[in-house]
Design an enzyme around this catalytic site. Structure first.
Site, PDB file in Angstrom:
ATOM      1  N   TYR A 151       0.815  -1.096   0.069  1.00 56.55           N
ATOM      2  CA  TYR A 151      -0.152   0.192   0.006  1.00 56.55           C
ATOM      3  C   TYR A 151       0.869   1.239   0.066  1.00 56.55           C
ATOM      4  CZ  TYR A 151      -3.767   3.293   1.500  1.00 56.55           C
ATOM      5  OH  TYR A 151      -4.578   4.337   1.776  1.00 56.55           O
ATOM      6  N   LYS A 201       3.396   8.435   9.477  1.00 55.41           N
ATOM      7  CA  LYS A 201       3.167   7.748  10.646  1.00 55.41           C
ATOM      8  C   LYS A 201       4.135   8.262  12.078  1.00 55.41           C
ATOM      9  CE  LYS A 201       0.425   4.461   8.647  1.00 55.41           C
ATOM     10  NZ  LYS A 201       0.498   3.776   7.320  1.00 55.41           N
ATOM     11  N   ASP A 217       9.084   2.630   0.557  1.00 55.32           N
ATOM     12  CA  ASP A 217       8.145   3.455   1.193  1.00 55.32           C
ATOM     13  C   ASP A 217       8.184   2.941   2.678  1.00 55.32           C
ATOM     14  OD1 ASP A 217       5.916   4.172   2.572  1.00 55.32           O
ATOM     15  OD2 ASP A 217       4.398   3.631   1.034  1.00 55.32           O
TER      16      ASP A 217
END
Ligand code: PLP
Length: 432
Positions: A149, A272, A244
């Protein structure tokens, strides 16, 4: 299914009202508990390793607001730094020294990052990095992996084909075919498939983007040689390698998966943890590539709230807490105890399961495994996971509401928390 053993009247009331106000009652889909059944609990407050819901129930939390809460929720030092920052205002929309401080910390920590740009989410970071990959290489195609993702931008919403190499078809209505026609996909951990894509698309591939440790298809670590192989292949074909690290950054190790595995990509996206619970994303990498970003170069990317002083403050304080000696040893120790314990309990109670952990990230699949990619992960018994999830919730343990999400621990989790979690797991799994 309705919660049975805990009182959730207020949660149900609020969530029922929310469904009339917001699509699915939530601001982000997985929060609605669709893949585990039952209704979500509605949070009232969080502190340390714990959540309290609006009915007053307390839970041990293994989601940690999807990763940022690595030091524990509402860490007193983060909160007091935020109080002080708040006095100076909530947004500048102009340069502040806080950006320099966090930028320097990120550059010092992450091997690939020589320059960094702050944005407001992981999605934004991935969108921007894709534009940059294409601009730098003057090529359009990219390779991503099934089950990885990279946020919700059109170009990444590609149905993971089961073939070795399929041209991307949009994964969501509203995504035009043209947006994903340059997105090639391969199974994770399959170097041969990547090699074949490079052969078939000579001089057309801008780069490869991946989660260096997968957390969005459940927890799937890279096989030995996979990251090295991608580094070699991208070099060989004049393409960029992009990690990522929105999930793995400052979690798998202080310097992310790239530090842990000793493979340095050209570009990295972050999010995050880097925002310490406030909305922050970032992308960075080689100076020659990053210098193409406006206003230094021609590649446009901007943001009204980017580099927000509150978000920078939470990020700086969180990274400072993580720099303390012994932090990652503690995260590793506590997570190993949990991950090994869950696997053991599953085996003792006669359930096919596999799972593992690295540092403060873990996973458990209800399949005998091994799980090397999304196809393997999909063999999991998701019905069983749903019942396990509900049983754990009723025993005060909050797990991510999907078989295909990684779990997160924090510095606030104690041995006692882990023991209580394992006892609950034994209880639930014995009854399934
Ligand atoms: C969470 C995540 C994103 C998206 O970040 P948002 O802040 O939710 O937009 C991108 N990539 C990975 C690997 C993620 O885990």
């Amino acid at each position: 299914m309705v919660n049975t053993t805990i009182k959730t009247t207020k949660s149900q009331e609020i969530f029922t009202a929310a469904q009339n106000l917001m699509p699915g009652g939530v601001s982000s889909p997985v929060r609605a508990f669709k893949s585990v059944g039952g209704q979500p609990i509605v949070f009232d407050r969080v502190n340390g390793a714990y959540i309290w819901d609006v009915d007053g129930n307390k839970y041990i939390d293994y989601v940690g607001t999807w990763g940022p809460a690595i030091c524990g929720h509402a860490h007193p030092e983060v909160i007091s730094a935020l109080h002080a920052a708040l006095e100076k205002g909530t947004s500048f929309g102009a340069p502040s020294v806080l950006e320099n401080v966090l930028a320097e910390m990120v550059i010092d920590a992450v091997p690939s990052i020589e320059m960094v740009r702050f944005v407001n989410s992981g999605t934004e970071a991935c969108m921007a990095v894709l534009r940059l990959m294409r601009a730098f290489t003057n090529r359009e195609k990219i390779i991503k992996f099934e089950g990885c993702y990279h946020g919700h931008a059109d170009m990444f919403l590609v149905k993971a084909g089961s073939g070795v190499a399929t041209l991307g078809l949009p994964d969501s209505p509203g995504v035009p075919k043209s947006a994903t026609s340059s997105t090639l996909t391969a199974p994770y951990n399959d170097l041969e498939a990547v090699k074949a894509l490079f052969e078939e698309n000579r001089d057309q591939i801008a780069g490869v983007i991946l989660e260096p440790v997968v957390g969005n298809a459940g927890f799937i670590p890279p096989d030995a040689g996979f990251l090295e192989g991608l580094r070699e292949l991208t070099h060989e074909h004049g393409a960029l390698l992009v990690f990522d690290e929105v999930m793995t950054g400052f979690r798998i190790a202080y310097g992310g998966a790239q530090e842990k595995f000793g493979i340095t990509p050209d570009l990295t996206t972050m999010g995050k943890v880097i925002g310490g619970g406030l909305p922050v994303g970032a992308y960075g990498g080689r100076r020659d590539i990053m210098s193409m970003i406006a206003p230094a170069g021609p590649v446009y990317q901007a943001g009204t709230l980017s580099g927000n002083p509150l978000a920078m403050t939470a990020g700086i304080k969180t990274l400072k807490l993580l720099q303390k000696p012994g932090t990652y040893e503690q995260l590793e120790r506590i997570t190993k105890k949990l991950a090994d314990g869950l696997l053991k309990v599953a085996q003792e109670t006669g359930h096919a399961a596999c799972g593992s952990h690295i540092s403060a990230m873990f996973g458990l699949f209800f399949t005998s495994g091994p799980v090397h990619n999304y196809e393997d992960a999909k063999k999991s018994d998701t019905t069983k996971f749903g019942r396990f999830h509900r049983g754990m919730l009723e025993r005060g343990i909050y797990l991510a509401p999907s078989q295909f999400e990684a779990g997160f621990t924090s510095l606030a989790h104690t041995d006692e928390d882990i023991e209580q979690t394992l006892a609950a797991a034994k209880d639930v799994l014995s009854s399934l």
